[in-house]
Motif scaffolding. Structure first.
Motif, PDB file in Angstrom:
ATOM      1  N   SER A   6     -24.669  28.982  86.455  1.00 33.22           N
ATOM      2  CA  SER A   6     -23.625  28.043  85.709  1.00 33.22           C
ATOM      3  C   SER A   6     -24.034  27.284  84.217  1.00 33.22           C
ATOM      4  N   GLU A   7     -25.424  27.043  84.303  1.00 32.30           N
ATOM      5  CA  GLU A   7     -25.652  26.317  83.036  1.00 32.30           C
ATOM      6  C   GLU A   7     -25.811  27.353  81.955  1.00 32.30           C
ATOM      7  N   VAL A   8     -26.116  28.713  82.202  1.00 34.53           N
ATOM      8  CA  VAL A   8     -25.987  29.497  81.004  1.00 34.53           C
ATOM      9  C   VAL A   8     -24.494  29.648  80.657  1.00 34.53           C
ATOM     10  N   GLN A   9     -23.732  29.820  81.691  1.00 35.51           N
ATOM     11  CA  GLN A   9     -22.084  29.747  81.356  1.00 35.51           C
ATOM     12  C   GLN A   9     -21.573  28.741  80.592  1.00 35.51           C
ATOM     13  N   ILE A  10     -22.281  27.424  80.849  1.00 33.32           N
ATOM     14  CA  ILE A  10     -22.065  26.095  79.918  1.00 33.32           C
ATOM     15  C   ILE A  10     -22.435  26.803  78.359  1.00 33.32           C
ATOM     16  N   LEU A  11     -23.775  26.982  78.307  1.00 34.92           N
ATOM     17  CA  LEU A  11     -24.077  27.319  77.119  1.00 34.92           C
ATOM     18  C   LEU A  11     -23.607  28.352  76.187  1.00 34.92           C
ATOM     19  N   GLN A  12     -23.042  29.329  76.904  1.00 33.08           N
ATOM     20  CA  GLN A  12     -22.187  30.436  76.554  1.00 33.08           C
ATOM     21  C   GLN A  12     -20.952  29.714  75.941  1.00 33.08           C
ATOM     22  N   ALA A  13     -20.196  29.111  76.746  1.00 30.30           N
ATOM     23  CA  ALA A  13     -19.026  28.185  76.266  1.00 30.30           C
ATOM     24  C   ALA A  13     -19.082  27.562  74.783  1.00 30.30           C
ATOM     25  N   VAL A  14     -20.137  26.603  74.948  1.00 33.97           N
ATOM     26  CA  VAL A  14     -20.432  25.830  73.703  1.00 33.97           C
ATOM     27  C   VAL A  14     -20.888  26.738  72.539  1.00 33.97           C
ATOM     28  N   GLN A  15     -21.683  27.727  72.771  1.00 39.28           N
ATOM     29  CA  GLN A  15     -21.873  28.445  71.739  1.00 39.28           C
ATOM     30  C   GLN A  15     -20.635  29.324  71.104  1.00 39.28           C
ATOM     31  N   SER A  16     -19.737  29.607  72.205  1.00 34.10           N
ATOM     32  CA  SER A  16     -18.604  30.404  71.819  1.00 34.10           C
ATOM     33  C   SER A  16     -17.536  29.604  70.961  1.00 34.10           C
ATOM     34  N   THR A  17     -17.531  28.302  71.255  1.00 27.77           N
ATOM     35  CA  THR A  17     -16.474  27.463  70.976  1.00 27.77           C
ATOM     36  C   THR A  17     -16.904  26.468  69.653  1.00 27.77           C
ATOM     37  N   ILE A  18     -17.865  25.838  69.986  1.00 21.96           N
ATOM     38  CA  ILE A  18     -18.405  24.849  69.136  1.00 21.96           C
ATOM     39  C   ILE A  18     -19.102  25.485  68.227  1.00 21.96           C
ATOM     40  N   ALA A  19     -20.165  26.015  68.482  1.00 24.55           N
ATOM     41  CA  ALA A  19     -21.307  26.572  67.496  1.00 24.55           C
ATOM     42  C   ALA A  19     -20.914  27.663  66.305  1.00 24.55           C
ATOM     43  N   SER A  20     -19.640  28.267  66.814  1.00 19.62           N
ATOM     44  CA  SER A  20     -18.914  29.388  65.753  1.00 19.62           C
ATOM     45  C   SER A  20     -18.333  28.500  64.602  1.00 19.62           C
ATOM     46  N   ARG A  21     -17.938  27.246  64.736  1.00 19.85           N
ATOM     47  CA  ARG A  21     -17.130  26.738  63.668  1.00 19.85           C
ATOM     48  C   ARG A  21     -18.139  26.495  62.668  1.00 19.85           C
TER      49      ARG A  21
END
Length: 172
Positions: A6-21
């Protein structure tokens, strides 16, 4: 589903949405360097002490709180020994001084400093400073969400300890 996945999924979501900006990773890296070993917070406290002589002791308390919180997080890291995220889907965007993850020392020292600075300045600094630092650790891929949350809780407890010491020893 395990909490780790679950924590890896959260990290994936943060990186794919926020970190990509644009600019987000470079800003997070700057925050990381500022917060390394609480040195940025010590510098802020030193400048405050130099410019605000009547409250020099409270500014010193900011430095003591940030460094003390950082030290407490290091002790806990060495006891818990949780490794940093290591999943092929997580991009690590900054180097770290250790391979240990729990709790986040950046979250710990930033929360302690923000609480103490907020009390000293009357500004809502915890609300302004803590969430971006916590999020930056996820953007950089070097902490799990529970690492930053636990670090922030430890930082808040450290700040309370400094405030109680100031009260006990007659600080305003």
């Amino acid at each position: 589903m395990s909490s780790a996945s679950s924590e890896v999924q959260i990290l994936q979501a943060v990186q794919s949405t926020i970190a990509s900006r644009p600019g987000v990773v470079s800003t997070a890296r700057g925050m990381s360097h500022f917060g390394e070993h609480a040195l940025g917070w010590v510098a802020v406290a030193g400048i405050g002490a130099a410019l605000d002589k009547p409250r020099r002791r409270q500014w010193a308390g900011v430095a003591v709180g940030a460094v003390g919180a950082h030290a407490a997080s290091i002790v806990i890291k060495r006891i818990v020994r949780r490794p940093r995220p290591n999943d092929p889907s997580i991009q690590v965007n900054v180097s770290t001084p250790s391979k240990l993850s729990f709790p986040s020392s950046h979250a710990t020292s930033t929360t302690a400093a923000a609480v103490l600075l907020g009390r000293l300045t009357g500004l809502p600094l915890p609300a302004l400073l803590v969430p971006p630092m916590l999020l930056s650790r996820l953007v950089l891929g070097v902490h799990y969400p529970t690492d930053v949350l636990a670090g922030s809780a430890l930082g808040a407890a450290s700040a309370v300890a400094v405030l109680k010491a100031e009260q006990k020893f007659g600080e305003k």
